[in-house]
Scaffold this active site. Sequence first.
Site, PDB file in Angstrom:
ATOM      1  N   HIS A   1      -6.098  -5.911   3.202  1.00 36.56           N
ATOM      2  CA  HIS A   1      -5.132  -4.836   3.386  1.00 36.56           C
ATOM      3  C   HIS A   1      -4.669  -4.796   4.841  1.00 36.56           C
ATOM      4  O   HIS A   1      -5.480  -4.608   5.749  1.00 36.56           O
ATOM      5  CB  HIS A   1      -5.756  -3.494   2.990  1.00 36.56           C
ATOM      6  CG  HIS A   1      -6.025  -3.373   1.532  1.00 36.56           C
ATOM      7  ND1 HIS A   1      -5.317  -2.503   0.712  1.00 36.56           N
ATOM      8  CD2 HIS A   1      -6.911  -4.004   0.724  1.00 36.56           C
ATOM      9  CE1 HIS A   1      -5.767  -2.617  -0.537  1.00 36.56           C
ATOM     10  NE2 HIS A   1      -6.738  -3.517  -0.544  1.00 36.56           N
TER      11      HIS A   1
ATOM     12  N   CYS B   1       0.846  -1.192   0.000  1.00 37.13           N
ATOM     13  CA  CYS B   1       0.000   0.000   0.000  1.00 37.13           C
ATOM     14  C   CYS B   1       0.883   1.245   0.000  1.00 37.13           C
ATOM     15  O   CYS B   1       1.793   1.374   0.830  1.00 37.13           O
ATOM     16  CB  CYS B   1      -0.894  -0.034   1.241  1.00 37.13           C
ATOM     17  SG  CYS B   1      -1.695   1.526   1.628  1.00 37.13           S
ATOM     18  N   GLU B   2       0.637   2.157  -0.909  1.00 40.58           N
ATOM     19  CA  GLU B   2       1.486   3.341  -1.010  1.00 40.58           C
ATOM     20  C   GLU B   2       1.246   4.338   0.128  1.00 40.58           C
ATOM     21  O   GLU B   2       2.041   5.259   0.323  1.00 40.58           O
ATOM     22  CB  GLU B   2       1.275   4.046  -2.352  1.00 40.58           C
ATOM     23  CG  GLU B   2      -0.073   4.691  -2.546  1.00 40.58           C
ATOM     24  CD  GLU B   2      -0.196   5.386  -3.886  1.00 40.58           C
ATOM     25  OE1 GLU B   2      -0.918   6.376  -3.953  1.00 40.58           O
ATOM     26  OE2 GLU B   2       0.433   4.940  -4.869  1.00 40.58           O
ATOM     27  N   HIS B   3       0.182   4.159   0.886  1.00 43.54           N
ATOM     28  CA  HIS B   3      -0.121   5.094   1.970  1.00 43.54           C
ATOM     29  C   HIS B   3       0.637   4.773   3.255  1.00 43.54           C
ATOM     30  O   HIS B   3       0.998   5.677   4.009  1.00 43.54           O
ATOM     31  CB  HIS B   3      -1.626   5.099   2.253  1.00 43.54           C
ATOM     32  CG  HIS B   3      -2.434   5.549   1.092  1.00 43.54           C
ATOM     33  ND1 HIS B   3      -3.680   5.026   0.788  1.00 43.54           N
ATOM     34  CD2 HIS B   3      -2.189   6.466   0.119  1.00 43.54           C
ATOM     35  CE1 HIS B   3      -4.156   5.602  -0.293  1.00 43.54           C
ATOM     36  NE2 HIS B   3      -3.268   6.469  -0.722  1.00 43.54           N
TER      37      HIS B   3
ATOM     38  N   GLN C   1      -5.290  -0.404  -4.643  1.00 41.53           N
ATOM     39  CA  GLN C   1      -5.928  -1.522  -5.350  1.00 41.53           C
ATOM     40  C   GLN C   1      -6.720  -1.065  -6.564  1.00 41.53           C
ATOM     41  O   GLN C   1      -6.737  -1.740  -7.600  1.00 41.53           O
ATOM     42  CB  GLN C   1      -6.831  -2.294  -4.385  1.00 41.53           C
ATOM     43  CG  GLN C   1      -7.458  -3.540  -5.013  1.00 41.53           C
ATOM     44  CD  GLN C   1      -8.232  -4.364  -4.001  1.00 41.53           C
ATOM     45  OE1 GLN C   1      -7.872  -4.396  -2.819  1.00 41.53           O
ATOM     46  NE2 GLN C   1      -9.286  -5.019  -4.436  1.00 41.53           N
TER      47      GLN C   1
END
Length: 208
Positions: free
Chosen positions: A168, A99-101, A140
Site C-alpha cells: 500500500h 485506496c479509498e482513504h 483490501q
Amino acid sequence: MSRSGHEDLDVFTEEHDQQGEQRSSSVCLEEAYSCILHQLGEDVEREGLLKTPLRAAKAMQFLTKGYKESVHDVLNDAIFDENHEEMVLVRDIELFSLCEHHLVPFFGKVHIAYIPNKKVVGLSKLARIVEVFSRRLQVQERLTSQIAEAVAEALEPAGVAVLVQAAHMCMVMRGVQKINASTVTSAMLGRFNHEPRLRREALALANN
C-alpha cells in the site's frame, strides 16, 4: 417504423446517452484536477501542465472503470458443466487498485481457489472478476471478500478461497513510510472455511 428499426434507435439512443455522460464526467474531473493543481500552487497554464488535468481525468476514469462493470457481464456465459470435484487454483493474478482513504495505489497479487460443484468457469474470467472489484476505490479487506463472494455466487461451488497480498503506497510514500511492509488478507467460504486440511492445502499451493 419496424420493430427492428425501433430496437436500432433504442441502442443508438442508449449509446449516445452513455457517451454524453462520459464526456460530462470527464469535463467535471478535468475541472477538478485543474482546481487541485491551482491549490497546490502550480501554474496550470505552463507547458508541462496544459493537458495534465485532461490526462488525469482519463486515467481516473480507467482506474475506476469497475463501477460500470458487473460480474454477470464479465462472465458472459463462460460457466460450463463439468464433472470435476478437485480444487482449481489460479495463482498470481496481478492486482492494481486505489485506496479509498488517500486515493493512492495499492498493488499485489491475488490467488483464487474453488472446489467445483458440477460447474467450472473459464480461467481468465477469475482474473476479470478481480478487475471488476479492484478497479474501484477499495480497502483490501473488502476487496478480498467481494472476490470470494462473487465466485461463490456465480459458480455455487463447494468452497472458495481467496488470498490477497498487496503493498500500500499510503504506508510506503506517506505516513509510516515502511517500504517493505505488505498486507495479506484471506476469505474462506464453504469447505475451505470448515475443513482445516483443505484450507492448509490451498494456502500451501498459493504460497508455493
